[in-house]
Design a protein around this motif. Structure first.
Motif, mmCIF file in Angstrom:
data_model
loop_
_atom_site.group_PDB
_atom_site.id
_atom_site.type_symbol
_atom_site.label_atom_id
_atom_site.label_comp_id
_atom_site.label_asym_id
_atom_site.label_seq_id
_atom_site.Cartn_x
_atom_site.Cartn_y
_atom_site.Cartn_z
ATOM 1 N N UNK A 55 1.146 -1.249 -0.171
ATOM 2 C CA UNK A 55 0.407 -0.188 -0.257
ATOM 3 C C UNK A 55 0.704 1.627 0.238
ATOM 4 N N UNK A 56 2.375 1.426 0.850
ATOM 5 C CA UNK A 56 3.173 2.786 0.904
ATOM 6 C C UNK A 56 3.274 3.276 -0.012
ATOM 7 N N UNK A 57 4.108 1.676 -1.324
ATOM 8 C CA UNK A 57 4.270 1.905 -2.401
ATOM 9 C C UNK A 57 3.567 2.054 -3.307
ATOM 10 N N UNK A 58 2.427 1.643 -3.800
ATOM 11 C CA UNK A 58 1.611 1.581 -5.273
ATOM 12 C C UNK A 58 1.154 2.852 -5.651
ATOM 13 N N UNK A 59 1.847 3.014 -7.189
ATOM 14 C CA UNK A 59 1.297 1.822 -7.874
ATOM 15 C C UNK A 59 2.892 1.289 -8.077
ATOM 16 N N UNK A 60 4.005 1.917 -7.362
ATOM 17 C CA UNK A 60 4.955 1.020 -7.921
ATOM 18 C C UNK A 60 5.361 -0.685 -8.330
ATOM 19 N N UNK A 61 5.661 -1.306 -9.134
ATOM 20 C CA UNK A 61 5.751 -2.806 -8.706
ATOM 21 C C UNK A 61 6.317 -3.217 -7.680
ATOM 22 N N UNK A 62 5.639 -4.727 -7.212
ATOM 23 C CA UNK A 62 6.710 -5.033 -6.290
ATOM 24 C C UNK A 62 7.230 -6.812 -6.722
ATOM 25 N N UNK A 63 7.873 -7.242 -6.220
ATOM 26 C CA UNK A 63 8.259 -8.121 -6.316
ATOM 27 C C UNK A 63 8.711 -8.586 -4.496
#
Length: 325
Positions: A149-157
């Motif tokens: 939630x904190x970094x959206x919309x940055x993609x996460x692996x």
């Protein structure tokens, strides 16, 4: 808590929508090693060379810091400086994705670090769930959810490394996370063997993209089951690139054959995480990539037979592993 780079913020996806930086995490995605001097200091110039070497192998993504980076032996300042070096080299590139790892045990710290590196220019976050002192499954999910939630919309692996962390993960849990947080784009599967979970993730609706880790020990099987890439250490990236090229261009037998030659080495080195770190450092040193094979203690000390086998390895794969200036 500032990482000094000239990178643009990663909150603007490359290409927009689903066509963002996560699409670059395909094929071989090396984890960058950290070279040290013989006295144990970070070799900053050496890390610049490691970054340049990886960028020069033709891969489209890399991750830092990971287990192969000895991240757990770095100070906060060292980690920030080295992350800044990577991001300064990848800033503005639309053909390469820098994946920055977040391994903090405390949710508050993980959220802060994730936001910091996104602001500094990370294209993706690699998230390792907390595992120290065996937190509950609910606590792990809450931690993952908070960072997503904190970094959206940055993609996460999402990194799943049960041998190193003792954690457990299943496809249904991942499906629930993806439904609530669509910026969870990939799962790095390092279970042994990884194939079944990779296949289960690929069978979800919508499918969840998976990477294979664990030094590529099960790379061909993972590829057949739907893995879109592999994420090994970086000291012999060229071998992994060639295996993946063969597999993905219709030469499955050729890819299997090259992997079969590599397997006796990586299966032994992966018996212990510190062992493969030491072996990869020695290979990078022998190739001329780094000035010292030093690993910060506690570390695995290679014995005479292990050093001899590295020489055999370098001879066997000399056609794929040129000396590096």
């Amino acid at each position: 808590m500032n990482i000094q780079t000239s990178a643009a913020p990663a909150t603007t996806p490359l290409g927009g929508g689903r066509g963002d930086a996560s699409d670059l995490v395909r094929g071989v995605s090396p984890v960058l090693a950290v070279p040290f001097t013989d006295t144990g200091d970070v070799d900053v110039a050496g890390f610049h060379r490691v970054v340049d070497y990886v960028l020069g192998t033709g891969v489209t993504s890399a991750m830092f810091p990971g287990f192969a980076s000895e991240y757990y032996k770095l100070t906060e300042d060292e980690r920030r400086e080295l992350t800044g070096i990577l991001l300064s080299r990848t800033a503005g590139r639309d053909d390469f994705a820098a994946i920055v790892a977040v391994q903090d045990h405390t949710t508050r710290m993980a959220v802060a670090r994730a936001r910091e590196v996104v602001d500094a220019g990370a294209d993706l976050i690699n998230l390792l769930a907390p595992h120290f002192l065996n937190p509950s499954r609910r606590s792990q999910i809450e931690h993952i959810t908070a960072v997503l939630a904190a970094v959206a919309p940055t993609p996460v692996v999402l990194q799943y490394a049960p041998a190193e962390t003792g954690s457990s993960l299943d496809a249904a849990t991942v499906a629930g996370l993806v439904a609530a947080h669509p910026n969870l784009r990939l799962v790095k599967v390092e279970s042994s063997p990884p194939g079944r979970l990779i296949a289960e993730l690929a069978a979800l609706d919508p499918p969840v993209t998976a990477l294979e880790g664990y030094a590529g020990v099960q790379l061909p099987d993972a590829w057949r089951r739907g893995a879109v890439g592999t994420q090994p250490g970086c000291s012999f990236t060229e071998i992994y690139v060639e295996i993946w090229r063969r597999l993905s261009t219709g030469d499955e037998a050729g890819g299997e054959d090259l992997h079969r030659r590599l397997l006796p080495y990586i299966s032994y080195w992966m018996l212990d995480t510190e062992l493969i770190i030491a072996a990869e450092k020695q290979i990078s040193f022998r190739r001329g990539l780094i000035a010292s094979p030093y690993c910060r203690k506690p570390a695995h000390v290679l014995d005479a037979e292990e050093l001899r086998r590295i020489e055999v390895f370098l001879t066997e794969f000399a056609d794929l592993l040129p000396d590096l200036p």
